[in-house]
Design a protein around this motif. Structure first.
Motif, mmCIF file in Angstrom:
data_model
loop_
_atom_site.group_PDB
_atom_site.id
_atom_site.type_symbol
_atom_site.label_atom_id
_atom_site.label_comp_id
_atom_site.label_asym_id
_atom_site.label_seq_id
_atom_site.Cartn_x
_atom_site.Cartn_y
_atom_site.Cartn_z
ATOM 1 N N ARG A 68 -0.580 3.506 39.847
ATOM 2 C CA ARG A 68 -0.532 3.212 41.279
ATOM 3 C C ARG A 68 -0.566 4.505 42.106
ATOM 4 N N THR A 69 0.257 5.453 41.717
ATOM 5 C CA THR A 69 0.308 6.726 42.439
ATOM 6 C C THR A 69 -0.982 7.506 42.261
ATOM 7 N N GLY A 70 -1.455 7.559 41.034
ATOM 8 C CA GLY A 70 -2.677 8.307 40.760
ATOM 9 C C GLY A 70 -3.898 7.701 41.417
ATOM 10 N N LEU A 71 -3.956 6.356 41.473
ATOM 11 C CA LEU A 71 -5.096 5.699 42.114
ATOM 12 C C LEU A 71 -5.154 6.009 43.603
ATOM 13 N N ALA A 72 -4.000 5.969 44.255
ATOM 14 C CA ALA A 72 -3.971 6.277 45.683
ATOM 15 C C ALA A 72 -4.513 7.682 45.944
ATOM 16 N N PHE A 73 -4.107 8.623 45.096
ATOM 17 C CA PHE A 73 -4.579 10.006 45.216
ATOM 18 C C PHE A 73 -6.076 10.089 44.928
ATOM 19 N N HIS A 74 -6.514 9.405 43.870
ATOM 20 C CA HIS A 74 -7.892 9.499 43.424
ATOM 21 C C HIS A 74 -8.853 8.842 44.413
ATOM 22 N N VAL A 75 -8.482 7.667 44.935
ATOM 23 C CA VAL A 75 -9.357 6.964 45.872
ATOM 24 C C VAL A 75 -9.535 7.781 47.143
ATOM 25 N N TYR A 76 -8.462 8.379 47.627
ATOM 26 C CA TYR A 76 -8.587 9.186 48.842
ATOM 27 C C TYR A 76 -9.429 10.438 48.572
ATOM 28 N N THR A 77 -9.289 11.007 47.369
ATOM 29 C CA THR A 77 -10.104 12.171 47.006
ATOM 30 C C THR A 77 -11.582 11.807 46.943
ATOM 31 N N LEU A 78 -11.888 10.628 46.420
ATOM 32 C CA LEU A 78 -13.275 10.190 46.299
ATOM 33 C C LEU A 78 -13.903 9.894 47.662
ATOM 34 N N THR A 79 -13.138 9.243 48.534
ATOM 35 C CA THR A 79 -13.720 8.710 49.763
ATOM 36 C C THR A 79 -13.323 9.474 51.027
ATOM 37 N N GLY A 80 -12.158 10.109 51.016
ATOM 38 C CA GLY A 80 -11.647 10.745 52.224
ATOM 39 C C GLY A 80 -11.289 9.739 53.302
ATOM 40 N N SER A 81 -11.120 8.472 52.909
ATOM 41 C CA SER A 81 -10.884 7.392 53.860
ATOM 42 C C SER A 81 -9.503 6.776 53.648
ATOM 43 N N THR A 82 -8.686 6.750 54.707
ATOM 44 C CA THR A 82 -7.400 6.061 54.628
ATOM 45 C C THR A 82 -7.593 4.547 54.554
ATOM 46 N N LEU A 83 -8.710 4.059 55.119
ATOM 47 C CA LEU A 83 -9.016 2.633 55.039
ATOM 48 C C LEU A 83 -9.242 2.215 53.592
ATOM 49 N N ALA A 84 -9.961 3.042 52.841
ATOM 50 C CA ALA A 84 -10.198 2.749 51.424
ATOM 51 C C ALA A 84 -8.896 2.756 50.648
ATOM 52 N N SER A 85 -8.010 3.689 50.988
ATOM 53 C CA SER A 85 -6.711 3.747 50.313
ATOM 54 C C SER A 85 -5.868 2.523 50.656
ATOM 55 N N GLY A 86 -5.900 2.117 51.940
ATOM 56 C CA GLY A 86 -5.154 0.938 52.346
ATOM 57 C C GLY A 86 -5.674 -0.323 51.682
ATOM 58 N N GLY A 87 -6.960 -0.321 51.323
ATOM 59 C CA GLY A 87 -7.532 -1.470 50.642
ATOM 60 C C GLY A 87 -6.895 -1.733 49.294
ATOM 61 N N LEU A 88 -6.355 -0.684 48.663
ATOM 62 C CA LEU A 88 -5.668 -0.864 47.382
ATOM 63 C C LEU A 88 -4.439 -1.749 47.555
ATOM 64 N N LEU A 89 -3.706 -1.522 48.646
ATOM 65 C CA LEU A 89 -2.516 -2.340 48.918
ATOM 66 C C LEU A 89 -2.902 -3.791 49.145
#
Length: 420
Positions: free
Chosen positions: A32-53
């Motif tokens: 969970r923690t690593g995915l949040a970090f990785h998705v933001y690194t890939l996309t630079g988008s907080t929206l994409a990170s929020g989509g995980l939740l």
């Protein structure tokens, strides 16, 4: 400490279940923690990170109640083993993610894992009463709640490190390994379910529908369960507000940075571990409903102190202290409320009631996330968070006023404890 020792030393099956839960939960927090970090690194988008939740919450709301129907039909131990094995397989697609084009795979894995979890959680909580004596149930539930705080503290720190060093493939492999190890432990659990004979109706879909409707009817008709669900709704909305506004609260109201936020959240986990230990050691000496009610009132009051002190005092130190302190009543709430639900339901319907309760709480959290996001800018961060503290305090007072009703056990709900 006598109650704590009696559960850990003398209940082999429960000890195996607790160990398996701790290991797999640690893997979940790593991912969970690593995915949040990785998705933001890939996309630079907080929206994409929020989509995980969002991807993790939607199955809870949509599937949670229905999953409980199958949990009541299946052997709970076997359900947990199969779900953990499926988790291992579901994680494998993450090995193929190399860039932003694989983002859809990440979301698919998160959604699928959340769907699987809707079968695992009620199965686990339905199995616990079979593995300990009735008088040990509060202690067992306190220990179970403590494992999540330990897993969060260890897994969150490890997830950030693994995401930075090995990327998504390493995160997936570590999480898969924890599920595989959990399966090995669950295979050693000796308890076996007694087959439940049900009256057959015309067709599998009709039977599922009838069982689902029957589960909803049980929840609605029981006065005590209505109180449980009302508490879950009110506090779930508050928890959604907390998850949305706590980071802005630390930044805007306390003047803290990202490091301060991380340390304050970690302080809550430390408090939860300490609180879980205390609840496990002494909780069995108190009525579960009173433990729940007192815990909720104290939890709400500590939260109110946390959210209001910036109006009169500058500094971060009180926040650290209060986040540790709130762990004790928080552990009482979790252990007491789960024990009450387990005792209010018989074994044939426990999975359906738990599934419906988890789904209700999940929906309330989503409402809280949405509402607080809108109201935070309109009425302010502190007033919205204060409503969360008030909700817990009032909810706890209602539970205490109805403790006799909540303390009644359903006839036939006492489980047979397996040897060892």
């Amino acid at each position: 400490m006598k109650d704590l020792w009696a559960v850990l030393a003398r209940r082999r099956d429960y000890r195996l279940l607790l160990s398996a839960d701790l290991i797999s939960l640690t893997g979940d927090w790593v991912l969970r923690t690593g995915l949040a970090f990785h998705v933001y690194t890939l996309t630079g988008s907080t929206l994409a990170s929020g989509g995980l939740l969002l991807a993790s919450f939607v199955p809870l709301v949509v599937l949670g109640s229905l999953a409980g129907v199958f949990v009541d039909r299946w052997d709970r131990r076997r359900t947990m083993i199969v779900v953990n094995l499926l988790h291992v397989l579901v994680l494998l697609p993450l090995l193929a993610v190399r860039d932003e084009g694989g983002l859809w795979l990440i979301y698919l894995v998160v959604v699928t894992q959340s769907c699987l979890q809707q079968f695992f959680a009620p199965a686990e909580q339905s199995l616990v009463p079979h593995l300990v004596e009735p008088g040990q149930l509060v202690t067992a539930n306190a220990l179970s709640s403590q494992t999540n705080d330990i897993a969060r503290l260890a897994g969150a720190a490890l997830g950030g490190v693994l995401a930075a060093t090995g990327g998504l493939p390493l995160l997936a492999l570590v999480d898969a390994a924890t599920y595989a190890l959990a399966v090995l432990l669950l295979l050693r659990v000796r308890h076996r379910a007694v087959a439940v004979v049900r009256q057959r109706t015309s067709g599998a879909l009709r039977r599922v529908k009838d069982d689902w409707v029957d589960g909803i009817r049980i929840c609605v008709r029981s006065r005590a369960l209505r109180i449980v669900f009302a508490f879950g709704l009110v506090t779930g909305v508050g928890e959604g507000a907390m998850s949305t506004l706590f980071a802005p609260f630390v930044s805007v109201e306390l003047g803290g940075d990202g490091t301060a936020y991380g340390l304050i959240v970690s302080a809550q986990a430390v408090g939860g571990i300490m609180g879980g230990l205390v609840a496990a050691a002494v909780g069995g000496r108190f009525a579960a409903a009173k433990l729940w009610g007192v815990g909720a009132v104290l939890f709400g009051l500590v939260d109110l102190a946390l959210f209001c002190y910036p109006l009169f005092w500058d500094g971060l130190a009180p926040a650290f202290a209060l986040m540790v302190i709130v762990g004790l009543p928080g552990a009482f709430v979790v252990a007491g409320s789960m024990t009450v639900v387990q005792r209010l339901t018989d074994d044939a319907s426990r999975g359906r009631v738990l599934g419906a309760l988890f789904a209700t709480e999940g929906a309330a959290v989503l409402v809280g996330i949405t509402a607080s996001g809108l109201l935070g800018d309109v009425v302010g961060i502190i007033p919205v968070l204060v409503a969360q503290g008030v909700g817990f305090t009032v909810g706890g007072l209602v539970v205490l006023s109805r403790s006799k009703v909540l303390g009644r056990s359903t006839a036939g709900s006492t489980a047979t404890v397996s040897a060892g």
